[in-house]
Write an enzyme that holds these catalytic residues in place. Sequence first.
Site, PDB file in Angstrom:
ATOM      1  N   CYS A 138       0.813  -1.208   0.000  1.00 20.08           N
ATOM      2  CA  CYS A 138       0.000   0.000   0.000  1.00 20.08           C
ATOM      3  C   CYS A 138       0.859   1.276   0.000  1.00 20.08           C
ATOM      4  CB  CYS A 138      -1.025  -0.033   1.134  1.00 20.08           C
ATOM      5  SG  CYS A 138      -2.392   1.117   0.849  1.00 20.08           S
ATOM      6  N   HIS A 239      -3.713  -5.455   0.119  1.00 18.40           N
ATOM      7  CA  HIS A 239      -3.266  -5.854   1.461  1.00 18.40           C
ATOM      8  C   HIS A 239      -3.260  -7.374   1.644  1.00 18.40           C
ATOM      9  CE1 HIS A 239      -2.956  -1.912   3.428  1.00 18.40           C
ATOM     10  NE2 HIS A 239      -3.864  -1.547   2.523  1.00 18.40           N
ATOM     11  N   GLU A 241      -1.671  -9.111   3.700  1.00 18.29           N
ATOM     12  CA  GLU A 241      -1.638  -9.481   5.125  1.00 18.29           C
ATOM     13  C   GLU A 241      -3.041  -9.618   5.711  1.00 18.29           C
ATOM     14  OE1 GLU A 241      -1.256  -6.491   4.029  1.00 18.29           O
ATOM     15  OE2 GLU A 241      -2.279  -5.129   5.406  1.00 18.29           O
TER      16      GLU A 241
END
Length: 266
Positions: A138, A239, A241
Amino acid sequence: MHHLNIEPLIDIMKKTIVWIGLFCLLQWSLHARRTLRVGVGEVCSPVSLSAPRTYIDALLEAGHLPVLIPATDNTHLLKEYVQKIDILLLPGGEDVDPAYYNTPPSPYLGEVNGRRDTFEMALLREAVVQRKPIVGICRGLQIINVYFGGTLYQDLQSEIGATGHKCPKSLSHSTHTIHIDKNSRLYQLLGTDTLGVNSNHHQAIKNIAPKLRAVAHTPDGVIEAIEGIAYPVAAVQFHPERLIRGDVPKLKILFSQLNKWAKNKK
Ligand code: MN
């Protein structure tokens, strides 16, 4: 003459060697699990030293050793931290100050964090000096592009009319599609050229830095992943994660193969 029977002694020695061997193997395998020391830049909150938990958890789950790097203007300290890590990860966060890419601020520019910009630029500079691989997520992708000489859209909607990239409430779900260049490490790792990803950004890469190349786009033309041409760097606008516990567990491979993702084949 008294005959000394050494057979039992040899037997004990043989067994001892086997046990030492097994012990060494166990030690090696335990050590080998924590493969990489991954430096994560702190987010420069005024009250505490922190990085988003989800990134740290993803790294731990992948068997790495996350090392939280405090912001400092002490260049010797920064050098020492970077020496101690195998790879650098820059997480998500505020907008990068457009002064870094020589553009006046747009009225749609979001929150900036000057201390964090200064720190991450210095961290990137030191990582490049020591030729450590770098990954970004990001804001991480955006500041990497700016560091290497690229520019950003300060606000996607007002500048190119791209909507559907700011979906903060559904980060464990895919909300838009990306198309991945087949000639990329991202494609090699994921084995797919189409992927549904999450999205929580209002900025994106405008002009890509000369040393980087865009390796994934949305159908509306927004750059969602980059890789270094010669320098070992890779980053995504989405993202992973957050997706690994939601819709796209296969993205775990980006964390387990962090080095392969960042590094050039050469
Ligand atoms: Mn997006």
